[in-house]
Design an enzyme around this catalytic site. Structure first.
Site, PDB file in Angstrom:
ATOM      1  N   ILE A 204    -104.742  75.560  53.872  1.00 49.52           N
ATOM      2  CA  ILE A 204    -103.893  75.005  54.941  1.00 49.52           C
ATOM      3  C   ILE A 204    -103.769  76.078  56.010  1.00 49.52           C
ATOM      4  O   ILE A 204    -103.410  77.220  55.702  1.00 49.52           O
ATOM      5  CB  ILE A 204    -102.479  74.673  54.378  1.00 49.52           C
ATOM      6  CG1 ILE A 204    -102.534  73.479  53.411  1.00 49.52           C
ATOM      7  CG2 ILE A 204    -101.464  74.428  55.502  1.00 49.52           C
ATOM      8  CD1 ILE A 204    -102.782  72.121  54.052  1.00 49.52           C
ATOM      9  N   HIS A 205    -104.078  75.775  57.251  1.00 52.16           N
ATOM     10  CA  HIS A 205    -103.838  76.771  58.298  1.00 52.16           C
ATOM     11  C   HIS A 205    -103.618  76.182  59.685  1.00 52.16           C
ATOM     12  O   HIS A 205    -103.308  76.912  60.623  1.00 52.16           O
ATOM     13  CB  HIS A 205    -105.001  77.773  58.367  1.00 52.16           C
ATOM     14  CG  HIS A 205    -106.223  77.219  59.040  1.00 52.16           C
ATOM     15  ND1 HIS A 205    -107.131  76.427  58.400  1.00 52.16           N
ATOM     16  CD2 HIS A 205    -106.664  77.328  60.317  1.00 52.16           C
ATOM     17  CE1 HIS A 205    -108.099  76.087  59.236  1.00 52.16           C
ATOM     18  NE2 HIS A 205    -107.841  76.611  60.407  1.00 52.16           N
TER      19      HIS A 205
END
Ligand code: UD1
Ligand code: UDP
Length: 358
Positions: A204-205
């Protein structure tokens, strides 16, 4: 012919590695590599150069982190000087980061033609910083290397078409073919304490997921629920690490998930290949899951890689639907030859740039 390549963020190191290799094989082409310094941690940058055999950049602009304006502005100013000094025939850019946009603006203002690898991708969501970067870069590009048919259609719709657009395939597929299988997978599994086919890999980013604490909290809660029945491995992007800390979620993550540093590219490919399901908001990771025939749950409202969803091997979900999608994942379909260029995208880019063929 002198090509000035501008890269700065993790996925761009992967993409440029395979194209640079193809350019080296061509007579009368020289490449000057510029690293903007957008990513700078050893695990986000240096390790990729070593693992992918990328030569040290001729210039590292050292721009570091900051707001979009500050970061892009610093790049623009420093790139001016480099482009003026080098006077290249082409500036070669990848993807949709702030390094891409700064390279496009700097080159266009100095009347140096721009070639863009990964042209034509669209999310149709202008709240995404990457969407603005792509739209503007494509507008000032003279050579547009589209990875998919959908990307060509998008460019045509925007009035960018004709001889300047080339459907070449996805250079990330070339990279996965070249570098997959090189990591010591057993050592990796042992280190993580998981078994092949028995864990979920999570990355996740995206700003839309990390910068909204309520949304980030919902994602963490969903993966915590998944982790009650199956280990979840999270190689954590520094942006996400900072956001988790700000939102007070780090303890929950460290308790429930196997939270590790960002992985090197070779280990990451192995981690993807051996996962039961990949959960991600990354553009690169969702395709790599497909390359390895691993089902993918995309934590976003839309994707630029629409063919993955159309094929049924990836599903777009909101945070509250993650756990259900992981428990009954989309069908994993192994990469079909041709969908992403069959592994010859980088060679096509190099040949077209050198004017020696499609
Ligand atoms: C950038 C790209 C995104 C791409 C991603 C790949 C833009 C607008 N975004 O997002 O499209 O998917 O790279 O990973 O260009 N940080 C570190 N060390 C580093 C790099 C970053 O600690 O080496 C931290 C800093 O706190 C920084 C934050 O991560 O503020 C975000 O970094 P930045 O490069 O601005 O954006 P990414 O989220 O990495
Ligand atoms: N990647 C990696 N280690 C990690 C996470 C990602 O090597 O811990 C690689 C991944 O295999 C892919 C690329 O980085 O090749 C994708 O980059 P990222 O997810 O940061 O950005 P995006 O593709 O979304 O722009």
């Amino acid at each position: 012919m002198k090509i000035l390549t501008i890269i700065g963020a993790r996925p761009q190191f992967v993409k440029a590695a395979v194209v640079s290799r193809a350019l080296v094989d061509l007579a009368d082409v020289s490449e000057v590599l510029v690293h903007t310094g957008q990513h700078y941690d050893e695990v986000m940058s240096g390790r990729f150069f070593r693992e992918l055999g990328i030569p040290a950049p001729a210039y590292n602009l050292g721009v570091g982190s900051g707001s979009h304006g500050a970061q892009t502005g610093r790049m623009l100013e420093r790139l001016d000087t480099v482009i003026e000094a080098e006077r290249p025939d082409w500036v070669l850019l990848y993807g949709d980061t702030n390094s891409t946009l700064a390279g496009a603006l700097a080159a266009a203002k100095l009347h140096v033609p721009v070639a863009h690898v990964e042209a034509g991708l669209r999310s149709w969501n202008r709240a995404m910083p990457e969407e603005i970067n792509r739209l503007l870069t494509d507008q000032v590009s003279s050579l547009l290397f589209a990875p998919t048919e959908a990307a060509v259609t998008n460019l045509t719709r925007e009035g960018i078409a004709g001889a300047s657009v080339h459907l070449v395939g996805d250079v990330m597929f070339d990279a996965a073919l070249a570098f997959g299988g090189r990591a010591d997978a057993d050592a990796l599994l042992t280190r993580l304490g998981v078994v092949a086919g028995g864990y979920v890999l999570l990355t996740i980013h995206r700003a839309e997921n990390t910068d909204d604490p309520a949304r980030l909290s919902a994602i963490v809660a969903a993966l915590g629920q998944v982790a009650r029945s199956e280990p979840v491995v999270l190689p954590c992007h520094p942006r996400t690490m900072a956001a988790l800390e700000r939102a007070g979620l780090l303890d929950e993550v460290r308790t429930n998930l196997i939270c590790v540093e960002p992985m090197g590219y070779l280990e990451m490919l192995a981690a993807e290949r051996l996962a039961r399901v990949v959960v991600t908001d990354s553009g690169g990771v969702q395709k790599e899951a497909f390359f390895f025939g691993v089902p993918c749950v995309i934590v976003r409202g839309e994707t630029e890689w629409v063919e993955l969803v159309e094929l049924g091997c990836a599903r777009l979900v909101e945070p509250d639907a993650i756990a259900a999608a992981v428990s009954v994942p989309p069908a994993g379909i192994a990469a079909r030859d041709g969908l992403y260029g069959g592994g010859a995208a980088a060679e096509r880019v190099a040949r077209i740039m050198a004017g020696t063929g499609p």
